[in-house]
Motif scaffolding. Structure first.
Motif, PDB file in Angstrom:
ATOM      1  N   ARG A  41     -15.311   2.760 -19.461  1.00 56.26           N
ATOM      2  CA  ARG A  41     -14.181   3.530 -18.450  1.00 56.26           C
ATOM      3  C   ARG A  41     -13.645   4.267 -19.672  1.00 56.26           C
ATOM      4  O   ARG A  41     -13.120   5.630 -19.356  1.00 56.26           O
ATOM      5  CB  ARG A  41     -13.494   2.478 -18.026  1.00 56.26           C
ATOM      6  N   LEU A  42     -13.135   3.735 -20.790  1.00 58.31           N
ATOM      7  CA  LEU A  42     -12.556   4.403 -21.888  1.00 58.31           C
ATOM      8  C   LEU A  42     -13.195   5.573 -22.248  1.00 58.31           C
ATOM      9  O   LEU A  42     -12.743   6.698 -22.544  1.00 58.31           O
ATOM     10  CB  LEU A  42     -12.013   3.566 -22.948  1.00 58.31           C
ATOM     11  N   VAL A  43     -14.432   5.411 -22.566  1.00 57.41           N
ATOM     12  CA  VAL A  43     -15.405   6.346 -23.135  1.00 57.41           C
ATOM     13  C   VAL A  43     -15.190   7.575 -22.025  1.00 57.41           C
ATOM     14  O   VAL A  43     -15.275   8.661 -22.313  1.00 57.41           O
ATOM     15  CB  VAL A  43     -16.810   5.883 -23.347  1.00 57.41           C
ATOM     16  N   CYS A  44     -15.420   7.276 -20.894  1.00 59.48           N
ATOM     17  CA  CYS A  44     -15.527   8.357 -19.766  1.00 59.48           C
ATOM     18  C   CYS A  44     -14.189   9.079 -19.766  1.00 59.48           C
ATOM     19  O   CYS A  44     -14.409  10.320 -19.609  1.00 59.48           O
ATOM     20  CB  CYS A  44     -15.907   7.455 -18.252  1.00 59.48           C
ATOM     21  N   VAL A  45     -13.146   8.288 -19.499  1.00 62.33           N
ATOM     22  CA  VAL A  45     -11.915   8.949 -19.616  1.00 62.33           C
ATOM     23  C   VAL A  45     -11.601   9.879 -20.814  1.00 62.33           C
ATOM     24  O   VAL A  45     -11.177  11.125 -20.715  1.00 62.33           O
ATOM     25  CB  VAL A  45     -10.620   8.061 -19.484  1.00 62.33           C
ATOM     26  N   LEU A  46     -11.984   9.456 -22.155  1.00 61.64           N
ATOM     27  CA  LEU A  46     -11.702  10.244 -23.070  1.00 61.64           C
ATOM     28  C   LEU A  46     -12.731  11.332 -23.386  1.00 61.64           C
ATOM     29  O   LEU A  46     -12.415  12.323 -23.900  1.00 61.64           O
ATOM     30  CB  LEU A  46     -11.900   9.314 -24.489  1.00 61.64           C
ATOM     31  N   ALA A  47     -14.018  11.312 -22.494  1.00 56.16           N
ATOM     32  CA  ALA A  47     -14.844  12.348 -22.609  1.00 56.16           C
ATOM     33  C   ALA A  47     -14.368  13.543 -21.598  1.00 56.16           C
ATOM     34  O   ALA A  47     -14.962  14.409 -22.064  1.00 56.16           O
ATOM     35  CB  ALA A  47     -16.026  11.832 -21.956  1.00 56.16           C
ATOM     36  N   GLU A  48     -13.566  13.179 -20.621  1.00 51.38           N
ATOM     37  CA  GLU A  48     -12.898  14.131 -19.741  1.00 51.38           C
ATOM     38  C   GLU A  48     -11.778  15.094 -20.205  1.00 51.38           C
ATOM     39  O   GLU A  48     -11.376  15.987 -19.696  1.00 51.38           O
ATOM     40  CB  GLU A  48     -12.613  13.603 -18.502  1.00 51.38           C
ATOM     41  N   GLY A  49     -11.299  14.714 -21.411  1.00 54.08           N
ATOM     42  CA  GLY A  49     -10.242  15.474 -22.001  1.00 54.08           C
ATOM     43  C   GLY A  49      -9.898  15.328 -23.208  1.00 54.08           C
ATOM     44  O   GLY A  49     -10.808  14.446 -24.255  1.00 54.08           O
ATOM     45  N   LYS A  50      -8.673  15.518 -23.751  1.00 50.53           N
ATOM     46  CA  LYS A  50      -8.164  15.273 -25.144  1.00 50.53           C
ATOM     47  C   LYS A  50      -7.743  13.934 -25.000  1.00 50.53           C
ATOM     48  O   LYS A  50      -7.717  13.132 -24.448  1.00 50.53           O
ATOM     49  CB  LYS A  50      -6.959  16.372 -25.198  1.00 50.53           C
ATOM     50  N   GLY A  51      -7.348  13.529 -26.405  1.00 47.59           N
ATOM     51  CA  GLY A  51      -7.050  12.072 -26.735  1.00 47.59           C
ATOM     52  C   GLY A  51      -5.853  11.795 -25.817  1.00 47.59           C
ATOM     53  O   GLY A  51      -5.012  12.623 -25.385  1.00 47.59           O
ATOM     54  N   LEU A  52      -5.767  10.197 -25.765  1.00 49.78           N
ATOM     55  CA  LEU A  52      -4.809   9.709 -24.747  1.00 49.78           C
ATOM     56  C   LEU A  52      -4.181   8.494 -25.639  1.00 49.78           C
ATOM     57  O   LEU A  52      -5.103   7.851 -26.408  1.00 49.78           O
ATOM     58  CB  LEU A  52      -5.325   9.325 -23.629  1.00 49.78           C
ATOM     59  N   THR A  53      -3.081   8.221 -25.312  1.00 50.09           N
ATOM     60  CA  THR A  53      -2.651   6.760 -25.883  1.00 50.09           C
ATOM     61  C   THR A  53      -3.089   5.849 -25.117  1.00 50.09           C
ATOM     62  O   THR A  53      -3.736   6.093 -24.005  1.00 50.09           O
ATOM     63  CB  THR A  53      -0.963   6.759 -25.756  1.00 50.09           C
ATOM     64  N   GLN A  54      -3.194   4.232 -25.640  1.00 44.74           N
ATOM     65  CA  GLN A  54      -3.634   3.261 -24.978  1.00 44.74           C
ATOM     66  C   GLN A  54      -2.792   3.162 -23.768  1.00 44.74           C
ATOM     67  O   GLN A  54      -3.373   3.100 -22.616  1.00 44.74           O
ATOM     68  CB  GLN A  54      -3.786   2.211 -25.737  1.00 44.74           C
TER      69      GLN A  54
END
Length: 158
Positions: A41-54
């Motif tokens: 899930r984290l890989v997918c969300v990060l692949a959709e856009g720029k960096g995010l905080t935890q």
């Protein structure tokens, strides 16, 4: 006195369906890619856009902070995610996929889409669209009646 028939109780049916699907996906991701569902899930969300905080990842994925933290650490240890200081808040980190993380996503994403096609092969395009819309409406209803049940009560469902 009202009788609760679990097999007819929609929240129960939704939970069971979600568990069955998650278990099937987890088995495939673990055996093929060494990923647990939270990591994927984290890989997918990060692949959709720029960096995010935890914290933002928790809100986006509806996973608790411990699960997000463990998944982020596991991905960082594998070199799939880079964790850098957050310029806006030095106490937190911003996560981004590394080149290896993007390469993994490029291999896993088609498999995820293949699994989705197989899972919904007996559904028409209209039924899939209707189901997607109904799930969104369920998420929105939960935010209205139990905002504390979400990681980010003010945010729209992901």
């Amino acid at each position: 006195m009202a009788v609760l028939d679990l097999d007819a109780f929609l929240p129960y049916r939704l939970s069971i369906a979600s568990n069955v699907v998650s278990t099937a996906i987890a088995t495939v991701y673990q055996s093929m890619f060494g990923l647990r569902v939270p990591e994927w899930r984290l890989v997918c969300v990060l692949a959709e856009g720029k960096g995010l905080t935890q914290q933002a990842l928790g809100a986006r994925t509806q996973m608790d902070k411990v699960t997000v933290s463990r998944a982020a650490i596991a991905l960082a240890e594998r070199g799939l995610v880079a964790r850098v200081p957050n310029p806006g808040d030095q106490r937190s980190r911003v996560l981004n996929l590394t080149d290896s993380g993007r390469e993994l996503y490029a291999v896993v994403a088609p498999k995820a889409l293949e699994m989705e096609r197989a899972l919904f092969a007996e559904f028409t395009d209209a039924e899939r669209s209707q189901l997607r819309d109904m799930l969104l409406r369920i998420e929105q209803a939960v935010c209205k009646i139990a905002p504390a049940a979400t990681n980010d009560p003010g945010a729209p469902p992901p």
